[in-house]
Design a protein around this motif. Structure first.
Motif, PDB file in Angstrom:
ATOM      1  N   SER A 184     -25.867 -10.953 -18.679  1.00 43.17           N
ATOM      2  CA  SER A 184     -25.158 -10.365 -17.547  1.00 43.17           C
ATOM      3  C   SER A 184     -26.157  -9.824 -16.536  1.00 43.17           C
ATOM      4  O   SER A 184     -27.207  -9.312 -16.918  1.00 43.17           O
ATOM      5  CB  SER A 184     -24.257  -9.219 -18.029  1.00 43.17           C
ATOM      6  OG  SER A 184     -23.290  -9.705 -18.943  1.00 43.17           O
ATOM      7  N   GLY A 188     -15.452 -17.896 -18.267  1.00 43.02           N
ATOM      8  CA  GLY A 188     -16.861 -18.112 -17.940  1.00 43.02           C
ATOM      9  C   GLY A 188     -17.142 -19.564 -17.588  1.00 43.02           C
ATOM     10  O   GLY A 188     -16.309 -20.441 -17.771  1.00 43.02           O
ATOM     11  N   THR A 225     -24.839 -18.744 -20.567  1.00 44.09           N
ATOM     12  CA  THR A 225     -24.753 -18.072 -21.865  1.00 44.09           C
ATOM     13  C   THR A 225     -25.516 -18.890 -22.914  1.00 44.09           C
ATOM     14  O   THR A 225     -25.497 -20.117 -22.870  1.00 44.09           O
ATOM     15  CB  THR A 225     -23.277 -17.970 -22.288  1.00 44.09           C
ATOM     16  OG1 THR A 225     -22.544 -17.344 -21.230  1.00 44.09           O
ATOM     17  CG2 THR A 225     -23.110 -17.150 -23.556  1.00 44.09           C
ATOM     18  N   LYS A 234     -22.596 -13.582 -14.126  1.00 43.81           N
ATOM     19  CA  LYS A 234     -22.667 -14.138 -15.483  1.00 43.81           C
ATOM     20  C   LYS A 234     -23.370 -15.494 -15.420  1.00 43.81           C
ATOM     21  O   LYS A 234     -22.728 -16.536 -15.246  1.00 43.81           O
ATOM     22  CB  LYS A 234     -21.260 -14.304 -16.072  1.00 43.81           C
ATOM     23  CG  LYS A 234     -20.533 -12.981 -16.334  1.00 43.81           C
ATOM     24  CD  LYS A 234     -21.027 -12.277 -17.589  1.00 43.81           C
ATOM     25  CE  LYS A 234     -20.171 -11.041 -17.899  1.00 43.81           C
ATOM     26  NZ  LYS A 234     -20.618 -10.331 -19.108  1.00 43.81           N
ATOM     27  N   ASP A 238     -14.449 -15.305 -22.546  1.00 44.43           N
ATOM     28  CA  ASP A 238     -15.080 -14.227 -23.297  1.00 44.43           C
ATOM     29  C   ASP A 238     -14.233 -12.964 -23.241  1.00 44.43           C
ATOM     30  O   ASP A 238     -13.930 -12.462 -22.155  1.00 44.43           O
ATOM     31  CB  ASP A 238     -16.475 -13.968 -22.727  1.00 44.43           C
ATOM     32  CG  ASP A 238     -17.342 -13.166 -23.685  1.00 44.43           C
ATOM     33  OD1 ASP A 238     -16.957 -13.016 -24.863  1.00 44.43           O
ATOM     34  OD2 ASP A 238     -18.400 -12.689 -23.250  1.00 44.43           O
ATOM     35  N   ASP A 273     -24.365 -13.354 -24.107  1.00 49.14           N
ATOM     36  CA  ASP A 273     -23.649 -13.451 -22.837  1.00 49.14           C
ATOM     37  C   ASP A 273     -24.437 -12.676 -21.779  1.00 49.14           C
ATOM     38  O   ASP A 273     -24.109 -11.535 -21.441  1.00 49.14           O
ATOM     39  CB  ASP A 273     -22.243 -12.862 -23.016  1.00 49.14           C
ATOM     40  CG  ASP A 273     -21.443 -12.879 -21.726  1.00 49.14           C
ATOM     41  OD1 ASP A 273     -21.507 -13.889 -21.009  1.00 49.14           O
ATOM     42  OD2 ASP A 273     -20.757 -11.880 -21.451  1.00 49.14           O
TER      43      ASP A 273
END
Lengths: 327, 327
Positions: free
Chosen positions: A173, A116, A195, A192, A84, A171
């Protein structure tokens, strides 16, 4: 064409072709069962899917059924790569300005990008499961692409040609975990979580003239708990286009078919357009009044991310997720 | 049992069962074509492979053939996840000491781990292709595991039980790219090109009593250009065992079957045991005499990484790679 992956109890789901208006779908199992198969053998399989797509759009596909985004997994429910970028420098500038830090000059020529996890990519309507509300739960509305095979050292222009499909991404967070994690120097890991991706992935031609120079010139809409918080232009302020992001990733290694590359939070200099992540809203509040006011997401909160074409139709379908506690 | 993936022109290769002494192999295609399939359905498929393995070890498998490590891809030629720890704190201490930095106290309780790319994992004899010799080409000899499905928040002990297979890894690093990349704050990307893995992956029971508490109590041998440079004990000085590394990864997300988790460079306090990466040798030189003397790898250099069991037999086969310029 537009492709989606339906939940069928398997890990990789069932590939379906979706009509342009997102109203109907058709199983692709005479052609390919899984999207990764298509990416592995794009030149042979994608024309067959394109034929089915055209038949479906004409209302002539014999076994079409109503398309339900809630039945979707991520287009690639697991992928061999998810990298990303952070291609909207305005986002970086805002966040840094809020904490009194400068943006290094190199950031304008050398893209920021993190690697990621891609073992567990979420469908558009899957819950955002987070172990604690105290982790600073945030969404990040993004555009993402899926690539074909690209050689090490690919040029940005050639990398654009290697883009097979586009999607939207959330995404997620965990903001309160980021400072300690980045201080360790090894990048994001716990901060993270999984997603999520839009119901459908679309070939670049679906965007028409909105797909220009590796950028999507459309508006990304974000709603938080039903309130519109962002109407951000994804095109003009994308400092690095997708070809540049992919080329950055491919500097020292090949990029293999099915790799997903994200744009980072879409962000505009005009604050009246709102925000694509809460961290940016809090940065603006800090710049304006010395401290953030807006809190991060709580259990039960919802986020909706969508992008409409120049015809006003949803291009990718909407990501619509709810934040939830484990189990 | 011991499993390998043979090159067959496909992206995921052909699963083979390999005899304990690595002399013979047998196609597993009556059971599963690809290793990921087995990981996806471990409880059903692994006993069938185990039966074939026993028949093969008895010399009774009807279509056995000579096992050739050079025909191997990585056991998982592409994976849904590759997360690499840095579990030997001695390595971190040395590298930091050489640059006059302290090791933060938290590093002894909170593992270092980075998310790596997993779209292009190299076979044991594949070349290490790097665009420039000036990038500071280094090997990192490691142990790695492949997991089954694990829930978010899994305990370290339960995570040990979720380990399906073990391998060796060469986590190639481009040292001269690391400082600038880590300064950007998003972790490794260009500085970690494709990682290579040993010819075979083995179930934990193959290690016998050498597999204890999530650690492999055997010696990891590294040769550089034919010269033995490392004979490092992988067990006692592994600060965080594999269960702890996996639990760290699973803190905020599920870990799905086929995820690969690495130990980081194996490193011992006793310098006479040598080194598992050149950076560590250079750190020792810097501590001893103020500056590094040993240069990084050049095109044509070779590295060999192997681990022998208490019976003196190679457990995983050897990683044997040559550094090369792009095609």
């Amino acid at each position: 064409m537009k492709l989606a992956t339906y939940k069928d109890g398997s890990r990789d789901g069932q590939l379906v072709v979706v009509s342009r208006d997102l109203s109907t779908a058709h199983h692709a199992n005479g052609i390919a069962g899984r999207l990764q198969q298509v990416l592995d053998d794009w030149n042979f399989l994608s024309p067959q899917l394109q034929d089915l797509y055209e038949t479906l759009n004409q209302g002539k596909a014999r076994h079409a059924f109503a398309f339900e985004p809630a039945q979707c997994m991520a287009p690639l429910p697991r992928a061999c790569q998810w990298a990303d970028g952070s291609a909207y420098l305005n986002h970086v500038e805002l966040v840094r300005k809020a904490r009194g830090a400068e943006v290094p000059e190199s950031f304008y020529t050398d893209p920021l990008m993190y690697q990621g996890g891609s073992d567990d990519l979420l469908g558009p309507c899957d819950d955002i499961v987070v172990p604690s509300e105290k982790m600073g739960i945030d969404f990040e509305s993004e555009v993402a692409v899926i690539t074909g095979d690209l050689p090490m050292g690919v040029s940005p222009d050639a990398a654009i040609d290697g883009i097979r499909l586009l999607m939207l991404a959330n995404d997620v967070s965990l903001r309160h975990l980021i400072p300690a994690e980045l201080a360790k120097g090894f990048g994001f890991l716990q901060s993270k979580p999984a997603t999520a991706f839009s119901p459908v992935a679309v070939t670049p031609d679906e965007l028409g003239t909105a797909w220009q120079g590796g950028r999507v010139h459309l508006t990304l809409q974000t709603q938080w708990n039903g309130r519109k918080v962002g109407l951000c232009e994804a095109g003009p302020e994308m400092t690095f286009h997708f070809g540049q992001l992919i080329a950055h990733l491919a500097t020292t290694r090949r990029v293999r078919a099915g790799s997903i590359v994200g744009s980072g939070t879409v962000s505009n200099k005009d604050w009246s357009r709102g925000y694509s992540c809460i961290a940016e809203k809090r940065a603006i509040e800090t710049i304006e009044s010395g401290a953030p006011v807006t809190e991060f997401m709580r259990y039960g909160d919802t986020v909706r991310i969508e992008m409409k074409g120049s015809d006003g139709q949803s291009v990718f379908g909407a990501i619509e997720q709810t934040v939830a506690a484990p189990g």
